[in-house]
Design an enzyme around this catalytic site. Structure first.
Site, short mmCIF file in Angstrom:
data_model
loop_
_atom_site.label_atom_id
_atom_site.label_comp_id
_atom_site.label_asym_id
_atom_site.label_seq_id
_atom_site.Cartn_x
_atom_site.Cartn_y
_atom_site.Cartn_z
N SER A 279 -48.14 -16.76 85.93
CA SER A 279 -46.80 -16.69 85.32
C SER A 279 -46.91 -17.19 83.88
CB SER A 279 -45.81 -17.53 86.13
OG SER A 279 -46.36 -18.82 86.41
N HIS A 454 -11.21 -34.68 89.26
CA HIS A 454 -11.94 -35.80 89.84
C HIS A 454 -11.92 -35.70 91.35
CE1 HIS A 454 -13.53 -39.81 90.40
NE2 HIS A 454 -12.60 -40.00 91.32
P1 NAI Z 1 -42.59 -18.37 80.28
O1 NAI Z 1 -42.73 -17.88 78.91
O2 NAI Z 1 -41.33 -19.02 80.71
O3 NAI Z 1 -43.76 -19.41 80.60
C1 NAI Z 1 -45.11 -19.07 80.45
C2 NAI Z 1 -45.91 -20.36 80.41
O4 NAI Z 1 -47.28 -20.02 80.54
C3 NAI Z 1 -45.77 -21.12 79.09
O5 NAI Z 1 -45.48 -22.47 79.35
C4 NAI Z 1 -47.12 -20.91 78.42
O6 NAI Z 1 -47.49 -21.98 77.59
C5 NAI Z 1 -48.03 -20.78 79.62
N1 NAI Z 1 -49.28 -20.06 79.36
C6 NAI Z 1 -49.45 -18.94 78.63
N2 NAI Z 1 -50.75 -18.56 78.65
C7 NAI Z 1 -51.41 -19.45 79.43
C8 NAI Z 1 -52.77 -19.60 79.85
N3 NAI Z 1 -53.68 -18.73 79.48
N4 NAI Z 1 -53.07 -20.65 80.64
C9 NAI Z 1 -52.13 -21.54 81.04
N5 NAI Z 1 -50.83 -21.45 80.66
C10 NAI Z 1 -50.48 -20.42 79.87
O7 NAI Z 1 -42.95 -17.11 81.21
P2 NAI Z 1 -42.77 -16.85 82.76
O8 NAI Z 1 -42.59 -18.11 83.51
O9 NAI Z 1 -43.87 -15.92 83.12
O10 NAI Z 1 -41.42 -16.06 82.83
C11 NAI Z 1 -41.22 -14.90 82.03
C12 NAI Z 1 -39.83 -14.82 81.55
O11 NAI Z 1 -38.98 -14.36 82.59
C13 NAI Z 1 -39.20 -16.14 81.11
O12 NAI Z 1 -39.57 -16.51 79.82
C14 NAI Z 1 -37.76 -15.81 81.19
O13 NAI Z 1 -37.41 -15.11 80.03
C15 NAI Z 1 -37.70 -14.90 82.39
N6 NAI Z 1 -37.28 -15.69 83.57
C16 NAI Z 1 -36.07 -16.29 83.55
C17 NAI Z 1 -35.65 -17.06 84.61
C18 NAI Z 1 -34.35 -17.75 84.53
O14 NAI Z 1 -33.58 -17.44 83.65
N7 NAI Z 1 -34.04 -18.67 85.44
C19 NAI Z 1 -36.47 -17.21 85.82
C20 NAI Z 1 -37.75 -16.57 85.70
C21 NAI Z 1 -38.10 -15.82 84.63
#
Ligand code: NAI
Ligand code: FAD
Length: 475
Positions: A279, A454
Site C-alpha cells: 500500500s 450535551h
Molecule cells: P498513501 O499515499 O496514503 O500511503 C503510502 C505510504 O507508503 C506513504 O506513507 C509512503 O511514504 C509509503 N511508501 C511509499 N513507497 C514506499 C516503499 N518503497 N517502502 C515503504 N513505504 C513506502 O497511499 P495508500 O495507503 O496506498 O492509499 C492510496 C490512496 O487511497 C490514499 O492516499 C488516499 O488518497 C486513498 N485512500 C483513502 C482512504 C480514506 O479516505 N479513508 C482510505 C484508503 C485509501
C-alpha cells in the site's frame, strides 16, 4: 449512424457517476461507460470506491471492530462473552452484499435520471463532427459520439518493483479485502491510509501485523501532535509500525512471503509472513483510454493534465477524480464531477480544495481539514492553537472511548479557523462541523459561542474552539 450524446462520461466511479447524474439533472442527454465487472462478469457501477475501496473497507472495519469489542471491550461494560468465534466467510459475504447494494443503488439512479449506461471499455477514436468519437468495447463493440467528454478513469494500486501483485501472496487493496482466512502473520508496506486501515482490520481479526514505512516520520501529512497521539494508540493495540525502513528483495513462494529490509539504524532484517499487502500509493489510470488518438495531454506522473476547472488541453474534454492532480479521495472526485457538469451547463461550478476533509477510519479515527501546525510554521503565519482531550468529555467517558483530542488552529489576529485536526471516537462525523465553519470563514469564537448538545462528542469541538482563547470550561 453512431448514437449522439451531449455528455459522455468515461468511468463510473464516484467522480464519473456523480458527474453523469448532475449532467442529466441539468437536462443533458448523458452516457456513462464503465468497464468494472462483478464476480459474474456483469456491470458493477461505483468504481474503486464501491468495489474495492471506501465501501468494502468500511464494511470490514466495522465487522472487525465489533469482533474486537466483543473480545476485548465488552467486559468493561459488565458483558461477558464466551465462545466467541469468527466466521470470516460470513463477514466477507456481508461485505460483498454491502458492495452490491451500492452497485444496485447507482444502477437505479442511472435509470431514474435516464442515463444511458454502457458496460465495457471506453477509448478515444478521433475528434468527429459534433464532438469526439468514443469506442465502447464490451460484450459487443460500438461507437458513440459525445459533444463533451468527461474522463473519470480513476487510479490503480502502485506495485513495488520486483513484487508484482498476484492477489494470492502479494496483495493490492483488492486482495487485501478478500482474504478467505486470517493470516497468522501479515506485513504491509506503506503506513499510509490503506496500510493503517487494512492493518487494523486484520490485526483485530487476529493477525500479527507489521507495517514497514519508508519515511522516518509517521503520517507526515497529518498534524504532528495528532499523528503522535494516533501512533501511541496503534502501538498500544499491537500494530507494529517500523519507520525509516528500506525494503529490499521480496521472495514469494508456497510458504508465503519473505521480505528483506533494513531498519532505521541500518540493520539488515528479514520478515517472513503468510501474506503481504503493498500500500505505497496509487497511480492515475489511463490504460486503454487511447488518449494519443486525440492528443489528450498527460503529465509526467501519467495523470491527465487539467487546469483548476478540470479542463484538459482539448476543447470540451474534461477530467476529474483520481486520474487528475489533487488528493485521491472519493468526495473530491464527486465535487469535481458536479462542478464540471455545471460548467458544461454554463454555470459556475466550484470546488474549494482548502476545505476537502480527510478521514482515516482506524480506531481511534483521524480526521482533519485545512492546514496543519507544521504547515503554518513553515509559512511563518501567526496562529493560535487550542486543544481539548476526549478524556475530559462526558460522552466519550460514557462510551468508554476517551483516546485523542480535537485541535483548532486559528489566525492570531483575525481568529479565522485555519485548520481543525482530530483523533478520537467518531471524528469522521465531527469533522463536518469544522468543514462547514471553514467554508463560511468562521472564527474559533463563532464555534465557541454555538450551543452544542450535551452530552455529545461535539462538545469537544466547542471546547477546543474555546481553548484557542484559553477558556475551556471542562478542562
Ligand atoms: P498513501 O499515499 O496514503 O500511503 C503510502 C505510504 O507508503 C506513504 O506513507 C509512503 O511514504 C509509503 N511508501 C511509499 N513507497 C514506499 C516503499 N518503497 N517502502 C515503504 N513505504 C513506502 O497511499 P495508500 O495507503 O496506498 O492509499 C492510496 C490512496 O487511497 C490514499 O492516499 C488516499 O488518497 C486513498 N485512500 C483513502 C482512504 C480514506 O479516505 N479513508 C482510505 C484508503 C485509501
Ligand atoms: P474510480 O473510483 O477508480 O473509478 C474509475 C472507474 O472507471 C472504474 O470503475 C474503472 O473500471 C473505470 N474505467 C477506467 N478506465 C476505463 C475505460 N477506459 N473505460 C471504461 N471504464 C473505465 N476515498 C475516500 O474518500 N474515502 C475512503 O474511505 C476511501 N477508502 C479507500 C479505500 C481503499 C482500499 C482504496 C483503494 C481507496 C479508497 N479511497 C477512499 C479512494 C477512492 O476510492 C478514490 O479516490 C475514488 O474511487 C476515485 O474516484 P474516481 O471516480 O476518480 O475513480
Amino acid at each position: 449512424m453512431s448514437k449522439q450524446f451531449d455528455v459522455i462520461v468515461i468511468g463510473g466511479g464516484p467522480g464519473g457517476y456523480i458527474a453523469a447524474i448532475r449532467a442529466a439533472q441539468l437536462g443533458f442527454n448523458v452516457a456513462c461507460i464503465d468497464e468494472w465487472k462483478n464476480a459474474k462478469g456483469g456491470p458493477a457501477l461505483g468504481g474503486t470506491c464501491t468495489n474495492v475501496g471506501c465501501i468494502p473497507s468500511k464494511a470490514l472495519l466495522q465487522s472487525s471492530e465489533h469482533f474486537d469489542h466483543a473480545g476485548h471491550g465488552f467486559a468493561d461494560h459488565g458483558i461477558n462473552v464466551s465462545g466467541l468465534s469468527l466466521d470470516i466467510g460470513k463477514m466477507l459475504a456481508r461485505k460483498d452484499q454491502v458492495v452490491k447494494q451500492n452497485n444496485d443503488g447507482i444502477t437505479y439512479l442511472f435509470k431514474k435520471n435516464k442515463i444511458s449506461s454502457f458496460h465495457g471499455r471506453g477509448s478515444f477514436v478521433k475528434a468527429a463532427e459534433g464532438g469526439y468519437e468514443i469506442k465502447v468495447a464490451g460484450a459487443a463493440e460500438e461507437t458513440i459520439v459525445g459533444k463533451h467528454i468527461i474522463v473519470a478513469t480513476g487510479s490503480n494500486a502502485r506495485a513495488l518493483p520486483g513484487a508484482a501483485f498476484d492477489e494470492e501472496n502479494i496483495l493490492s487493496n483488492d486482495g487485501a479485502l478478500r482474504m478467505g482466512a486470517v493470516p497468522k502473520k501479515l506485513a504491509l508496506i506503506g503506513s499510509g491510509v490503506i496500510g493503517l486501515e487494512m492493518g487494523s482490520v486484520w490485526r483485530r481479526l487476529g493477525s500479527e501485523v507489521t507495517v514497514l514505512e519508508a519515511l522516518p516520520t509517521f503520517l507526515g501529512a497529518v498534524d504532528e501532535q495528532i499523528a503522535k497521539e494516533a501512533k501511541k494508540a496503534f502501538d498500544k493495540q499491537g500494530l507494529k509500525i517500523e519507520l525509516g525502513v528500506k525494503v529490499g528483495e521480496i521472495k514469494s513462494g508456497k510458504k508465503g512471503v519473505s521480505i528483506a529490509w533494513t531498519n532505521a539504524k541500518g540493520e539488515a532484517q528479514t520478515l517472513d509472513v503468510d501474506k503481504l499487502i503493498v500500500s505505497i500509493g496509487r497511480v492515475p489510470n489511463t490504460i486503454g483510454l487511447n488518449p494519443e488518438a486525440v492528443g489528450l495531454a498527460l503529465d509526467e506522473r501519467g495523470a491527465i493534465n487539467v487546469d483548476g476547472d478540470c479542463k484538459t488541453n482539448l476543447p470540451n474534454v474534461w477530467a476529474i477524480g483520481d486520474v487528475v492532480r489533487g488528493p485521491m479521495l472519493a468526495h473530491k472526485a464527486e465535487e469535481e464531477g458536479v462542478a464540471v457538469a455545471e460548467r458544461i451547463a454554463g454555470q459556475h461550478g466550484h470546488v474549494n480544495f482548502n476545505t476537502v476533509p480527510w478521514v482515516i477510519y482506524t480506531h481511534p479515527e483521524i480526521a482533519w481539514v485545512g492546514q496543519t501546525e507544521q504547515q503554518l510554521k513553515a509559512e511563518g503565519r501567526a496562529y493560535k492553537a487550542g486543544t481539548f482531550p476526549f478524556l475530559a468529555n462526558g460522552r466519550a467517558r460514557a462510551l468508554g472511548d476517551t483516546t485523542g483530542m480535537v485541535k483548532f488552529l486559528a489566525d492570531a489576529t483575525t481568529d479565522e479557523i485555519l485548520g481543525v485536526h482530530m483523533v478520537g471516537p467518531q471524528v469522521s462525523e465531527l469533522i463536518s462541523e469544522a468543514v462547514v465553519a471553514m467554508e463560511f470563514k468562521a472564527s474559533a469564537e463563532d464555534i465557541a459561542r454555538i450551543c452544542h448538545a450535551h452530552p455529545s462528542l461535539s462538545e469537544a469541538t466547542k471546547e477546543a474552539a474555546l481553548a484557542v482563547d484559553k477558556r475551556t470550561l471542562n478542562f
